[in-house]
Motif scaffolding. Structure first.
Motif, PDB file in Angstrom:
ATOM      1  N   ASP A 136       3.170  -5.921  -3.349  1.00 57.38           N
ATOM      2  CA  ASP A 136       3.517  -5.369  -2.043  1.00 57.38           C
ATOM      3  C   ASP A 136       2.419  -4.489  -1.468  1.00 57.38           C
ATOM      4  O   ASP A 136       2.299  -4.356  -0.253  1.00 57.38           O
ATOM      5  N   ASP A 137       1.626  -3.856  -2.347  1.00 51.73           N
ATOM      6  CA  ASP A 137       0.591  -2.948  -1.861  1.00 51.73           C
ATOM      7  C   ASP A 137      -0.746  -3.636  -1.599  1.00 51.73           C
ATOM      8  O   ASP A 137      -1.749  -2.969  -1.336  1.00 51.73           O
ATOM      9  N   LEU A 138      -0.773  -4.964  -1.653  1.00 50.72           N
ATOM     10  CA  LEU A 138      -1.986  -5.723  -1.372  1.00 50.72           C
ATOM     11  C   LEU A 138      -1.813  -6.439  -0.033  1.00 50.72           C
ATOM     12  O   LEU A 138      -0.839  -7.163   0.167  1.00 50.72           O
ATOM     13  N   SER A 139      -2.741  -6.227   0.883  1.00 50.82           N
ATOM     14  CA  SER A 139      -2.617  -6.830   2.207  1.00 50.82           C
ATOM     15  C   SER A 139      -2.826  -8.337   2.125  1.00 50.82           C
ATOM     16  O   SER A 139      -3.488  -8.847   1.217  1.00 50.82           O
ATOM     17  N   ARG A 306      -5.562  -3.682  -8.558  1.00 52.09           N
ATOM     18  CA  ARG A 306      -4.548  -2.643  -8.327  1.00 52.09           C
ATOM     19  C   ARG A 306      -5.015  -1.287  -8.863  1.00 52.09           C
ATOM     20  O   ARG A 306      -4.663  -0.237  -8.311  1.00 52.09           O
TER      21      ARG A 306
END
Length: 348
Positions: A136-139, A306
């Protein structure tokens, strides 16, 4: 859906309305949120890939959201954030059973064997074998490059190239693959020499960890310049562009028992490329190819992303809408550019 379509090799593509794809029994349809422009797409458009059937929609670096799934898919459902290697493996041939999905004997490749991701939707085969979950935190823009350039560079440097801390690594061609290789090799503790004809590409290479650079337009022999800078030659050298000149320079950059990894495609009329094999014999060089990376080997790379050890987001230097893709694709033959250009198909 809207998609980039070309009818003839080498002629400017256009954006038009085409039918939406449907998933195969074992496949999915992905709503494309971001897709990278890669020199491999240019090779396909230029007519260097005989497997492409016209008319055609190119594009193979993508990230997006699962839109529809085939009845035999068990691991994915609509709404999942995903990316995919550019080689979609069958999962069942001898190579796949050995874990070598990147050289699957029945592989499919979006943008080559079938319509690709320069579109609002794309069909992908054998989803349970090939899809990779996007955190979710990767565009989406960052994740799009993982399916080809970044993952390809990761495997070329760490697995095929067997990079070790303290070694000299030469990277010939600092586009998306090359800059990824610079970043990965530097993060592995290697000392990187970047070679390119673009001052901007070399500036980015220094930003991503290269300790030396060679402007190939400013020296008579770039390979000799690399050998001088590395006190005898690189331990590992990559041709990340793909041309007879950069391939030969990469091999000639090496010290004794060095390792050359060919990453860039090498189109030629007869399928042959001159390689300085006399040097390979005399110095006992290793000449290796690298063709993407299997989906099941992504987790270590994603963990480094990450953790911030690897920062592929820095490689994205331009974001465009679908309408700008045809001209940007055509321009890659003469001006490959520095960094990664990402298209967002839902943007005009």
């Amino acid at each position: 859906m809207r998609a980039v379509v070309f009818e003839r090799y080498g002629e400017t593509a256009e954006v038009r309305e085409v039918p939406d794809p449907a998933p195969a029994e074992h496949g999915v349809v992905v709503r494309v949120e971001a897709t990278g422009l890669c020199r491999s797409d240019w090779h396909g458009w230029a007519g260097h890939d005989p497997d492409i059937t016209l008319p055609h929609v190119p594009g193979h670096e993508l990230a997006g959201v699962v839109e529809a799934v085939g009845p035999r898919v068990t691991g994915w459902r609509p709404g999942d954030r995903v990316t995919v290697p550019f080689v979609c493996a069958c999962g069942d041939c001898p190579s796949c059973r050995a874990g070598d999905h990147q050289v699957c004997e029945r592989q499919t490749q979006p943008g080559f064997t079938h319509w690709g991701s320069f579109a609002q939707f794309v069909a992908l085969d054998h989803a349970d074998v090939n899809l990779v979950a996007v955190p979710d935190d990767l565009s989406y823009a960052t994740a799009a490059g993982l399916g080809c350039r970044f993952a390809t560079a990761f495997r070329a440097v760490t697995q095929q190239g067997r990079v070790a801390a303290g070694e000299w690594v030469a990277v010939h061609g600092c586009g998306g693959v090359g800059l990824s290789a610079v970043m990965i090799a530097a993060a592995s503790g290697a000392r990187v020499v970047a070679v390119d004809v673009s001052s901007e590409a070399l500036r980015l290479a220094r930003e991503f960890g290269a300790v030396r650079t060679v402007d190939a337009t400013a020296v008579p022999d770039p390979a000799a310049a690399v050998r001088d800078l590395t006190s005898g030659g690189a331990h590992l050298s990559l041709d990340a562009l793909g041309s007879p000149v950069t391939c030969a320079a990469s091999v000639e950059s090496l010290r004794r028992r060095g390792r050359h990894v060919q990453v860039g495609l090498l189109p030629s009329p007869d399928g042959r490329t001159p390689v300085p094999l006399a040097r390979a014999i005399a110095l006992e060089l290793e000449l290796l190819g690298s063709h993407g990376m299997a989906a099941h080997t992504y987790p270590p790379m994603l963990e480094l992303v990450r953790a911030g050890v690897l920062r592929p987001a820095l490689l994205v230097t331009s974001t465009i809408g679908l309408d700008a893709v045809p001209s940007a694709l055509a321009a890659m033959g003469t001006a490959p550019g520095a960094g990664v250009t990402v298209a967002e198909p839902w943007r005009c």
